[in-house]
Scaffold this motif. Structure first.
Motif, PDB file in Angstrom:
ATOM      1  N   ARG A 169       0.714  -1.136  -0.123  1.00 52.38           N
ATOM      2  CA  ARG A 169      -0.007  -0.052   0.230  1.00 52.38           C
ATOM      3  C   ARG A 169       0.946   1.197  -0.095  1.00 52.38           C
ATOM      4  NH1 ARG A 169      -5.368   0.044   2.305  1.00 52.38           N
ATOM      5  NH2 ARG A 169      -6.668  -1.245   0.464  1.00 52.38           N
ATOM      6  N   ARG A 170       1.966   1.248   0.396  1.00 55.80           N
ATOM      7  CA  ARG A 170       3.119   2.228   0.172  1.00 55.80           C
ATOM      8  C   ARG A 170       4.171   2.253  -0.841  1.00 55.80           C
ATOM      9  NH1 ARG A 170       0.557   1.123   4.685  1.00 55.80           N
ATOM     10  NH2 ARG A 170       0.141   2.607   6.311  1.00 55.80           N
ATOM     11  N   GLY A 171       3.694   1.806  -1.914  1.00 46.89           N
ATOM     12  CA  GLY A 171       4.844   2.063  -3.016  1.00 46.89           C
ATOM     13  C   GLY A 171       5.925   0.827  -2.845  1.00 46.89           C
ATOM     14  N   GLY A 172       5.832  -0.035  -1.934  1.00 46.45           N
ATOM     15  CA  GLY A 172       6.992  -1.185  -2.008  1.00 46.45           C
ATOM     16  C   GLY A 172       7.902  -0.683  -1.000  1.00 46.45           C
ATOM     17  N   ARG A 173       7.821   0.367  -0.288  1.00 45.22           N
ATOM     18  CA  ARG A 173       8.838   1.085   0.649  1.00 45.22           C
ATOM     19  C   ARG A 173       9.359   0.079   1.609  1.00 45.22           C
ATOM     20  NH1 ARG A 173       5.327   6.410   2.111  1.00 45.22           N
ATOM     21  NH2 ARG A 173       4.140   5.699   0.502  1.00 45.22           N
ATOM     22  N   GLY A 184      19.540   1.987   0.161  1.00 43.19           N
ATOM     23  CA  GLY A 184      19.248   2.983  -0.641  1.00 43.19           C
ATOM     24  C   GLY A 184      18.231   4.015  -0.154  1.00 43.19           C
ATOM     25  N   ASP A 185      17.066   3.337   0.512  1.00 44.88           N
ATOM     26  CA  ASP A 185      15.779   4.243   1.205  1.00 44.88           C
ATOM     27  C   ASP A 185      16.477   5.179   2.237  1.00 44.88           C
ATOM     28  OD1 ASP A 185      13.794   3.551  -0.361  1.00 44.88           O
ATOM     29  OD2 ASP A 185      13.006   2.059   1.182  1.00 44.88           O
ATOM     30  N   ALA A 186      17.572   4.597   2.923  1.00 47.89           N
ATOM     31  CA  ALA A 186      18.054   5.344   4.227  1.00 47.89           C
ATOM     32  C   ALA A 186      18.759   6.474   3.450  1.00 47.89           C
ATOM     33  CB  ALA A 186      18.978   4.562   4.920  1.00 47.89           C
ATOM     34  N   ILE A 187      19.815   6.453   2.495  1.00 46.89           N
ATOM     35  CA  ILE A 187      20.559   7.229   1.966  1.00 46.89           C
ATOM     36  C   ILE A 187      19.708   8.235   1.290  1.00 46.89           C
ATOM     37  CG2 ILE A 187      22.376   7.836   0.458  1.00 46.89           C
ATOM     38  CD1 ILE A 187      23.663   5.080   1.107  1.00 46.89           C
ATOM     39  N   GLY A 188      18.668   7.992   0.775  1.00 47.04           N
ATOM     40  CA  GLY A 188      17.656   8.619  -0.289  1.00 47.04           C
ATOM     41  C   GLY A 188      17.114   9.795   0.662  1.00 47.04           C
ATOM     42  N   ASN A 189      16.864   9.659   2.150  1.00 48.68           N
ATOM     43  CA  ASN A 189      16.763  10.813   2.862  1.00 48.68           C
ATOM     44  C   ASN A 189      17.612  11.948   2.805  1.00 48.68           C
ATOM     45  OD1 ASN A 189      14.104   9.832   4.395  1.00 48.68           O
ATOM     46  ND2 ASN A 189      15.497   8.338   4.542  1.00 48.68           N
ATOM     47  N   LEU A 190      18.655  11.731   2.296  1.00 49.90           N
ATOM     48  CA  LEU A 190      19.687  12.718   2.034  1.00 49.90           C
ATOM     49  C   LEU A 190      20.046  12.820   0.668  1.00 49.90           C
ATOM     50  CD1 LEU A 190      22.433  11.782   4.907  1.00 49.90           C
ATOM     51  CD2 LEU A 190      20.700  13.256   5.364  1.00 49.90           C
ATOM     52  N   ILE A 191      20.268  12.108   0.012  1.00 46.16           N
ATOM     53  CA  ILE A 191      20.296  12.197  -1.535  1.00 46.16           C
ATOM     54  C   ILE A 191      19.269  11.465  -2.051  1.00 46.16           C
ATOM     55  CG2 ILE A 191      22.041  11.779  -3.288  1.00 46.16           C
ATOM     56  CD1 ILE A 191      24.291  11.305  -1.116  1.00 46.16           C
ATOM     57  N   PRO A 192      18.142  12.178  -2.610  1.00 42.51           N
ATOM     58  CA  PRO A 192      17.111  11.439  -2.993  1.00 42.51           C
ATOM     59  C   PRO A 192      17.177  10.380  -4.257  1.00 42.51           C
ATOM     60  CG  PRO A 192      16.603  13.806  -2.605  1.00 42.51           C
ATOM     61  CD  PRO A 192      18.008  13.474  -2.497  1.00 42.51           C
ATOM     62  N   LYS A 193      18.461  10.507  -5.226  1.00 45.05           N
ATOM     63  CA  LYS A 193      18.499   9.708  -6.163  1.00 45.05           C
ATOM     64  C   LYS A 193      18.733   8.389  -5.715  1.00 45.05           C
ATOM     65  CE  LYS A 193      20.724   9.645 -10.985  1.00 45.05           C
ATOM     66  NZ  LYS A 193      19.381   9.572 -11.429  1.00 45.05           N
ATOM     67  N   PHE A 194      19.320   8.199  -4.676  1.00 48.14           N
ATOM     68  CA  PHE A 194      19.454   6.621  -4.288  1.00 48.14           C
ATOM     69  C   PHE A 194      18.171   5.996  -3.731  1.00 48.14           C
ATOM     70  CE2 PHE A 194      23.917   8.049  -3.419  1.00 48.14           C
ATOM     71  CZ  PHE A 194      24.817   6.761  -3.690  1.00 48.14           C
ATOM     72  N   ARG A 195      17.086   6.650  -3.452  1.00 49.65           N
ATOM     73  CA  ARG A 195      15.856   6.091  -3.392  1.00 49.65           C
ATOM     74  C   ARG A 195      15.409   5.246  -4.691  1.00 49.65           C
ATOM     75  NH1 ARG A 195      11.832   9.471   0.004  1.00 49.65           N
ATOM     76  NH2 ARG A 195      13.639   9.529   1.375  1.00 49.65           N
ATOM     77  N   TRP A 243      18.376   2.961 -10.296  1.00 51.30           N
ATOM     78  CA  TRP A 243      19.726   3.714 -10.616  1.00 51.30           C
ATOM     79  C   TRP A 243      20.939   2.812 -10.440  1.00 51.30           C
ATOM     80  CZ3 TRP A 243      22.961   7.008  -6.847  1.00 51.30           C
ATOM     81  CH2 TRP A 243      23.743   7.995  -7.659  1.00 51.30           C
ATOM     82  N   ARG A 244      21.510   2.664 -11.538  1.00 48.64           N
ATOM     83  CA  ARG A 244      22.528   1.564 -11.689  1.00 48.64           C
ATOM     84  C   ARG A 244      23.532   1.596 -10.769  1.00 48.64           C
ATOM     85  NH1 ARG A 244      24.035  -0.369 -17.346  1.00 48.64           N
ATOM     86  NH2 ARG A 244      22.024  -1.105 -17.306  1.00 48.64           N
ATOM     87  N   MET A 245      24.247   3.104 -10.719  1.00 46.31           N
ATOM     88  CA  MET A 245      25.413   3.250 -10.095  1.00 46.31           C
ATOM     89  C   MET A 245      24.965   3.159  -8.474  1.00 46.31           C
ATOM     90  SD  MET A 245      28.567   4.059  -9.904  1.00 46.31           S
ATOM     91  CE  MET A 245      28.938   4.319 -11.364  1.00 46.31           C
ATOM     92  N   GLY A 246      23.702   3.654  -8.070  1.00 44.58           N
ATOM     93  CA  GLY A 246      23.394   3.642  -6.698  1.00 44.58           C
ATOM     94  C   GLY A 246      23.185   2.211  -6.308  1.00 44.58           C
ATOM     95  N   SER A 247      22.654   1.447  -7.064  1.00 42.63           N
ATOM     96  CA  SER A 247      22.495  -0.003  -6.653  1.00 42.63           C
ATOM     97  C   SER A 247      23.813  -0.799  -6.473  1.00 42.63           C
ATOM     98  CB  SER A 247      21.251  -0.684  -7.853  1.00 42.63           C
ATOM     99  OG  SER A 247      22.343  -0.904  -9.116  1.00 42.63           O
ATOM    100  N   TRP A 248      24.546  -0.292  -7.676  1.00 43.63           N
ATOM    101  CA  TRP A 248      26.095  -1.178  -7.565  1.00 43.63           C
ATOM    102  C   TRP A 248      26.762  -0.598  -6.041  1.00 43.63           C
ATOM    103  CZ3 TRP A 248      28.600  -0.504 -12.999  1.00 43.63           C
ATOM    104  CH2 TRP A 248      28.043  -1.699 -13.784  1.00 43.63           C
TER     105      TRP A 248
END
Length: 796
Positions: A176-180, A571-582, A586-591
């Motif tokens: 219900r929350r976008g797979g968060r 990625g979700d945690a870092i995404g609170n500071l750098i949104p692209k990680f969420r 994103w290939r570089m972020g996932s690596w």
């Protein structure tokens, strides 16, 4: 209504139409519940209840040598059926309230990488494979040292009231929350401070969980060419299945499943030939350290590749092996009907002298069994990969609750196999070399790998069993016994050291002594039952290595899935500071996030396999506590979500298991931190090792104590940190709940409703109406969502 071209066989009658959910365009997107009670259904459920009641009576009351393993099968299956039909449905109606008119994240995003609408059968396989790691195999085997009854009660009752409830609710809330992720949902629901602490706590604890899962796999496969070859073969088989399903025959699950299963059996059979070939045997004969590196590399690629290429087909493939093996084992137990050889409750339930693990029944039975009844790691999968692939909200009960029931059944079968083994064999396999030599009062002699060494191992094991303070089902000192064939092919019973060597010879291993971790014990238990059911004594080696591969598949499936889940968490945690990680695409972020994850659990794994005390004794208590604390966080989150949604009268559903879990884990943590019992307390072990080191002069002995000092310091420190983190989260949650109830500001962080344009059946086996709706949808549905359509194949 959308135009349809349906023949008479697929047409929906007016009576059926009232149960069909359609969107504004007239496209079918779901069905309303429409089951009706009949007299024969009532009789069936009465029969199930009576059978389950008889089973519980036999297991709980009967004593002596007459308890038959068949009652484990009957009792558990009946209990699960009642729980799924009634309790899970009650929770679905009162708390979840699924709406198939609402599009799931897989339909909304559908990027062909992480968000991918996946056939419910395949997704059930992925989810079950991902959650069913080492815990349901190893925990019940280790906990068997306390007897069969406490473990049986907790595995069945615990999963019904706690484990399956957690998995189902977290999966639904994440869907219900976008797979968060679990951590991100905690931030949204509990609050920023408590949520951030929860994110950090869950991530750190997951690294412990992953390290132990991988370590058990390493212990099972180390120096076993047969097992290494067979497991390695599953990777190219799975990739081939993924490519076939994606580009050659999308949606044709049956054919690719049959081919994949046939290749899997071929890999097992081929493993024996590889093990007997001198050249190939050397190539696949890997040390524990080499296996660590192999698993780290595999974990990285499994976490970054598209789910459809390796992760999902491999998990689906391994589910065939897992469910099939457990089903065959259940049939074997029903046919062979082995007698339980472990007492209902042993002396080790009330003291800390257990040779397998230290600790009394409360709280350590619940910590040790872990995944078979309740597992925090499951909550991360239920908020990681699965909610990004589920097709409809109504499938959550089948996948979340049903998947966990299947894992609990695995745990019951593992326990049944373990307690049907001779006690002497069981303890010989599960005592570490150090513990065995201490109890026996004799040192193992000879160079490792030599015949002299293996014989000495068996003799020391026999001496240790004679000195072990435990009774058999008749109240006598257990004797090591084993049935085998002599040189003339006659069936004979051997005792003591000869029995230990006979076990190893029968299963095709040089030794089975001190094969800690539970997996080899379960493999011997399975082969001991299955050879009586199919193949005779000559097939014991096959069944043993089949079971080892089965266990390794279990564990690897969890390792690769949870590595991916941890990547999402980070990625979700870092995404609170750098949104692209969420953005998980994103290939570089996932690596980068995957590299951090595998480096973290890989380093802990390396510490475990080089631990002089056997690794499993060092890390498993910390694993159990960390895993159960993640479950406490997940159940706490469920409690907060239920209250914030305004369903206060149903808050007891997640609250009761949360309070129980928190009590057991905090009690266990307190004992591990403050106990002065050297078998139990980390800091007491640390003090003793430091004191002993000062008296030593031998370099090897000093190195061993240095390792113990380092490891116990890490474990003791992490235990303290874990308790403080979880206590902080509990306080933050209480504050949030009080604010909600005081101001009556009910609400949630659910995504806004988005109309679905997708149809899929709700249950594993579709009803006739659902089959007709599938046929209709293939005509009127969204081409990008229909398996086999060109748009789908192109990744739209």
């Amino acid at each position: 209504m959308a135009e349809t071209r349906l023949d008479e066989e697929t047409a929906i009658s007016p009576d059926e139409e009232k149960y069909v959910i359609r969107n504004k365009q007239g496209v079918p997107v779901g069905t309303k519940p429409h089951t009706h009670w009949t007299w024969w259904k009532i009789l069936i459920w009465i029969g199930i209840a009576l059978a389950g009641g008889i089973g519980w009576t036999v297991l709980a009351i009967m004593r002596g040598e007459s308890v038959n393993s068949i009652w484990f099968v009957i009792t558990s299956v009946c209990s699960y059926a009642i729980a799924y039909r009634f309790y899970a449905l009650y929770i679905q109606r009162k708390i979840m309230r699924p709406n198939d008119a609402n599009a799931t994240p897989s339909e909304r995003i559908n990027n062909g990488k992480d968000f991918d609408p996946t056939n419910r059968v395949v997704l059930y396989g992925h989810h079950f494979a991902a959650i069913a790691g080492a815990g349901p195999l190893v925990g019940p085997v280790l906990a068997s040292q306390m007897g069969y009854l406490p473990g049986t009660i907790w595995i069945i009752v615990g999963v019904i009231l706690a484990g399956a409830v957690q998995d189902m609710l977290i999966l639904f809330f994440s869907t219900r929350r976008g797979g968060r992720s679990l951590g991100q949902m905690a931030i949204d629901e509990i609050g920023k401070v408590g949520g951030i602490i929860a994110t950090v706590a869950v991530f750190v604890m997951l690294m412990i969980v992953l390290a132990v899962l991988a370590m058990i796999c390493v212990n099972a496969l180390a120096e076993s060419p047969w097992g290494v070859f067979a497991v390695a073969c599953t990777i190219p088989i799975a990739i081939g299945m993924g490519l076939w399903l994606r580009f050659v025959q999308p949606g044709n699950i049956t054919r690719v499943s049959l081919v994949g299963f046939a290749l899997l059996i071929g890999a097992i059979i081929g493993g024996r030939w590889v093990a007997e070939n001198p050249t190939l045997s050397d190539f696949f004969h890997l040390s524990p350290t080499a296996l660590v590196w192999c698993m780290v590399i595999y974990g990285f690629f499994a976490a970054v590749l598209p789910v459809w290429l390796l992760l999902t087909p491999r998990d689906y493939l391994s589910t065939f092996m897992k469910v099939g093996t457990i089903a065959v084992l259940a049939v074997g137990i029903i046919v062979v009907r082995p007698i339980v050889q472990m007492p209902a409750v042993t002396e080790f339930a009330s003291n800390t002298d257990g040779p397998v693990f230290a600790g009394t029944l409360f709280p350590f039975l619940f910590i040790t069994i872990a995944c078979g009844a309740l597992s925090g790691m499951h909550a991360t999968v239920s908020s990681g990969t699965t909610p990004k692939m589920i097709q409809k909200e109504s499938q959550v009960r089948m996948i979340g609750y049903g998947g966990m029931l299947m894992e609990s059944f695995v745990a019951i079968m593992a326990l049944a196999a373990a307690v049907s083994l001779n006690q002497g064999v069981y303890f010989s396999m599960n005592m570490s070399a150090a513990s065995m030599q201490k109890v026996a009062g004799v040192e193992i002699t000879g160079e490792p790998g030599t015949e002299e060494y293996y014989q000495s191992q068996a003799e020391v094991a026999a001496a240790a069993i004679n000195n072990l303070g435990v009774s058999d089902t008749s109240g006598n000192q257990p004797v090591i016994e084993w049935e085998t064939h002599d040189a003339d092919g006659n069936l004979v019973t051997v005792n003591g050291a000869e029995a230990i060597r006979a076990v190893a010879d029968d299963v095709g291993e040089p030794s089975v002594v001190s094969r800690t971790g539970g997996a080899p014990t379960l493999a011997v238990g399975i082969s001991n039952i299955m050879h009586q059911f199919a193949g005779g004594k000559a097939m014991m080696g096959f069944w043993y290595h089949f079971a080892i591969m089965f266990e390794a598949l279990f564990i690897l499936s969890a390792v690769d899935a949870v590595t991916r889940v941890s990547r999402f968490q980070l990625g979700d945690a870092i995404g609170n500071l750098i949104p692209k990680f969420r953005d998980p695409s994103w290939r570089m972020g996932s690596w980068l996030t995957t590299a951090v994850v595998v480096a973290s659990w890989g380093s802990l794994l390396l510490m475990g396999v080089t631990d002089p005390r056997g690794g499993i004794q060092t890390l498993y208590p910390l694993f159990g506590i960390a895993n159960q604390l993640i479950a406490a966080i997940a159940l706490l989150l469920c409690t907060v979500v239920v209250i914030r949604k305004g369903y206060v009268k149903y808050v007891w559903i997640p609250l009761i298991p949360f309070v129980w879990d928190l009590t057991t884990t905090f009690t266990a943590s307190y004992q591990k931190i403050f106990s002065t019992d050297p078998a139990l307390g980390y800091w007491q072990q640390w003090r003793d090792a430091r004191a002993l080191r000062e008296t030593l002069t031998d370099a090897d002995a000093i190195a061993i104590q240095d390792a113990i000092i380092r490891n116990t310091f890490i474990q003791g420190t992490m235990s303290i940190i874990f308790v403080l983190l979880v206590a902080s989260i509990v306080i933050a949650a209480i504050v949030r709940v009080v604010q909600t109830l005081r101001t009556k500001s009910f609400g949630s962080s659910e995504d806004e409703f988005q109309e679905s344009n997708y149809y899929a059946p709700s249950q594993l086996f579709p009803t006739p109406l659902e089959k007709r709706l599938v046929a209709e949808y293939e005509t009127v549905g969204d081409p990008a969502l229909i398996p086999g359509h060109s748009a789908k194949s192109n990744g739209h």
